[in-house]
Design a protein around this motif. Structure first.
Motif, PDB file in Angstrom:
ATOM      1  N   VAL A  37      82.102  76.626   7.801  1.00  0.00           N
ATOM      2  CA  VAL A  37      81.105  76.923   6.945  1.00  0.00           C
ATOM      3  C   VAL A  37      81.395  76.179   5.854  1.00  0.00           C
ATOM      4  O   VAL A  37      80.613  75.391   5.215  1.00  0.00           O
ATOM      5  N   THR A  38      82.572  76.267   5.277  1.00  0.00           N
ATOM      6  CA  THR A  38      82.970  75.464   4.166  1.00  0.00           C
ATOM      7  C   THR A  38      82.906  73.792   4.413  1.00  0.00           C
ATOM      8  O   THR A  38      82.522  73.207   3.493  1.00  0.00           O
ATOM      9  N   LEU A  40      80.639  72.560   6.535  1.00  0.00           N
ATOM     10  CA  LEU A  40      79.289  72.051   6.539  1.00  0.00           C
ATOM     11  C   LEU A  40      78.726  72.067   5.101  1.00  0.00           C
ATOM     12  O   LEU A  40      78.041  71.461   4.822  1.00  0.00           O
ATOM     13  N   ILE A  41      79.280  73.214   4.334  1.00  0.00           N
ATOM     14  CA  ILE A  41      78.567  72.983   2.957  1.00  0.00           C
ATOM     15  C   ILE A  41      78.933  71.957   2.126  1.00  0.00           C
ATOM     16  O   ILE A  41      78.181  71.232   1.437  1.00  0.00           O
ATOM     17  N   ASP A  42      80.304  71.328   2.402  1.00  0.00           N
ATOM     18  CA  ASP A  42      80.685  70.399   1.724  1.00  0.00           C
ATOM     19  C   ASP A  42      79.845  68.963   1.983  1.00  0.00           C
ATOM     20  O   ASP A  42      79.585  68.187   1.164  1.00  0.00           O
ATOM     21  N   ALA A  43      79.802  68.836   3.340  1.00  0.00           N
ATOM     22  CA  ALA A  43      79.054  67.772   4.031  1.00  0.00           C
ATOM     23  C   ALA A  43      77.435  67.788   3.423  1.00  0.00           C
ATOM     24  O   ALA A  43      77.220  66.852   3.055  1.00  0.00           O
ATOM     25  N   ALA A  44      76.978  68.812   3.282  1.00  0.00           N
ATOM     26  CA  ALA A  44      75.603  69.113   2.629  1.00  0.00           C
ATOM     27  C   ALA A  44      75.550  68.673   1.434  1.00  0.00           C
ATOM     28  O   ALA A  44      74.681  67.975   0.900  1.00  0.00           O
ATOM     29  N   GLU A  45      76.425  69.035   0.824  1.00  0.00           N
ATOM     30  CA  GLU A  45      76.599  68.565  -0.907  1.00  0.00           C
ATOM     31  C   GLU A  45      76.752  67.191  -1.021  1.00  0.00           C
ATOM     32  O   GLU A  45      76.246  66.693  -2.001  1.00  0.00           O
ATOM     33  N   GLN A  81      74.105  83.276   9.114  1.00  0.00           N
ATOM     34  CA  GLN A  81      74.446  84.296   7.776  1.00  0.00           C
ATOM     35  C   GLN A  81      75.187  83.649   6.836  1.00  0.00           C
ATOM     36  O   GLN A  81      74.716  83.972   5.635  1.00  0.00           O
ATOM     37  N   GLU A  82      76.367  83.045   7.105  1.00  0.00           N
ATOM     38  CA  GLU A  82      77.263  82.596   5.910  1.00  0.00           C
ATOM     39  C   GLU A  82      76.552  81.333   5.144  1.00  0.00           C
ATOM     40  O   GLU A  82      76.704  81.493   3.946  1.00  0.00           O
TER      41      GLU A  82
END
Length: 434
Positions: A37-38, A40-45, A81-82
């Motif tokens: 999740v960390t 994926l969030i970094d890649a999306a940002e 969820q996360e």
């Protein structure tokens, strides 16, 4: 007791297995999804800021996971969820589990023999997350293959626990059960086969006290039985002496008919006394077990009746060696034949060997017994015919005595009404009497 302890340990370990596997699966899920999740969030940002992708997350225009591959729905739900909690709205999420290819670039940088060992123990988990209008973010991670290792470790722990707990329990149980077994065997032997030796006091304190109490009880019971035997012997002597004197005085009676009636009465009193004393002494016979031919024994009893002029027929049988108390068994068979002659005026005696027992049948042509009264005739002092005349006289001890003798030998007697008329009395004895 050991079985209950083993069952309780098994249930406890089964619950422990379930909780531990559930905890391990939850930990593995968190270990995989947290870093994923960390990233994926970094890649999306980075995409939102216009910066190029880097690291282990790659972007694809379409879903790179072909349909039909094994998936991990718990991972998909946890990642969704996360990501939602982090405020990142995504579309579809797909996962796939496939074998690791050691030749893939992410695994080439591992030390020598590392990729092969990694591929042997793990699979590759592919996570694809759809960003509507922007394509798919794809992450590849190592996925541990099954829980075989921990299961075998838990099985080993269970076996060690069984050894640590059950061995002392079995040792204590053996100490308890050994004393109880000796006590049980001594209680079963108590009587004619008892050597009189006390049971060795052993086992735990409670069992040792129980064995000591049994030994004391056996001494008291044996003393009472010895006193009873002495009393019966005295009674038999005191009664037979006047009966013998009375029999001598009868000879001085001039009337032959009266003399014969008096002699028959004295003989009946002697037989009644013998029956009462024999019934009272059963359970403590002085006669030892002897190897005899049962067929020859029955034939000898029948011959005694033939010598007296009674109509008794014996069907010849093959030799049947058995361990019995001959005098007592003769008494039981004689009583059945006497009963058949009294009420049927004739008897047919057969010996029939069977698989695990021997049957001695005494059949007559008498009136039989009402079915609802068959059980009553085995009770002492019970007679269905109440006239007590010389032909059918007695006090009702013949069948009771016969049954007690046969049961002491490990068998039984059954009475059945024959379809052609008359009564069949059947003695069944085990081929290996106790």
């Amino acid at each position: 007791m050991a079985l209950l302890v083993a069952l309780a340990l098994f249930v406890a370990q089964a619950i422990n297995f379930g909780l531990l596997l559930r905890e391990r699966q939850s930990f593995r899920l968190a270990q995989i999804t947290g870093p994923a999740v960390t990233r994926l969030i970094d890649a999306a940002e980075r995409t939102a800021q216009g910066r190029p992708d880097r690291g282990r997350v790659r972007r694809f225009a379409a879903n790179p996971i072909p349909p039909g591959q094994p998936s991990e729905p718990p991972v998909e739900r946890r990642i969704r969820q996360e990501l939602n909690e982090a405020g990142l709205q995504v579309g579809r999420i797909a996962t796939a589990v496939r074998p690791i290819d050691p030749r893939d670039p992410p695994f080439r940088t591992l030390q020598r023999h590392g990729p092969d060992r990694l591929a042997r123990d793990n699979d590759e988990l592919v996570i694809a997350v759809e960003q509507p209008g922007r394509g798919w973010l794809v992450l590849r991670a190592v996925w541990p293959r099954g829980d075989d290792g921990i299961i075998w470790r838990l099985i080993g722990q269970t076996l060690i626990l069984y050894g640590v707990v059950l061995v002392p329990v079995l040792w204590v149980g053996r100490r308890i059960s050994q004393g109880l077994r000796e006590l049980t065997r001594s209680a079963e032997r108590f009587g004619s086969t008892d050597s009189g030796d006390p049971v060795p006091v052993q086992g735990t304190d409670d069992v040792a006290r129980l064995i000591g109490a049994f030994n004391a009880l056996r001494l008291r019971v044996t003393a009472m039985l010895d006193e009873k035997d002495r009393m019966l012997g005295a009674i038999g002597h005191d009664l037979r002496t006047p009966l013998a004197a009375l029999r001598v005085r009868i000879e001085s009676v001039d009337d032959e008919t009266d003399r014969a009636k008096m002699a028959d009465t004295v003989a009946e009193m002697n037989r009644t006394l013998d029956d009462i004393l024999s019934l009272a002494r059963l359970g403590r016979p002085s006669e030892p077990l002897t190897e005899v031919d049962l067929a020859a024994l029955v034939d000898a009893v029948v011959e005694d009746f033939r010598d007296l002029g009674d109509d008794v027929t014996f069907v010849e049988a093959a030799r049947l060696p058995m361990r019995l108390r001959p005098s007592l068994m003769r008494r039981a068979i004689r009583n059945l034949i006497e009963n058949a002659i009294k009420y049927g005026h004739a008897a047919v005696v057969t010996v029939e060997p069977r698989a695990h027992e021997v049957a001695i049948m005494v059949c007559d042509n008498g009136p039989g017994i009402p079915p609802d009264r068959i059980a009553d005739v085995f009770a002492p002092f019970i007679r269905l015919e109440t006239s007590r005349n010389r032909e059918t006289g007695g006090i009702g001890l013949g069948l009771a005595l016969a049954r007690s003798i046969v049961q002491e030998a490990g068998g039984d007697i059954a009475l059945t009404n024959r379809t052609e008329g008359g009564l069949a009395a059947t003695i069944t004895l085990p081929r290996k009497p106790r």
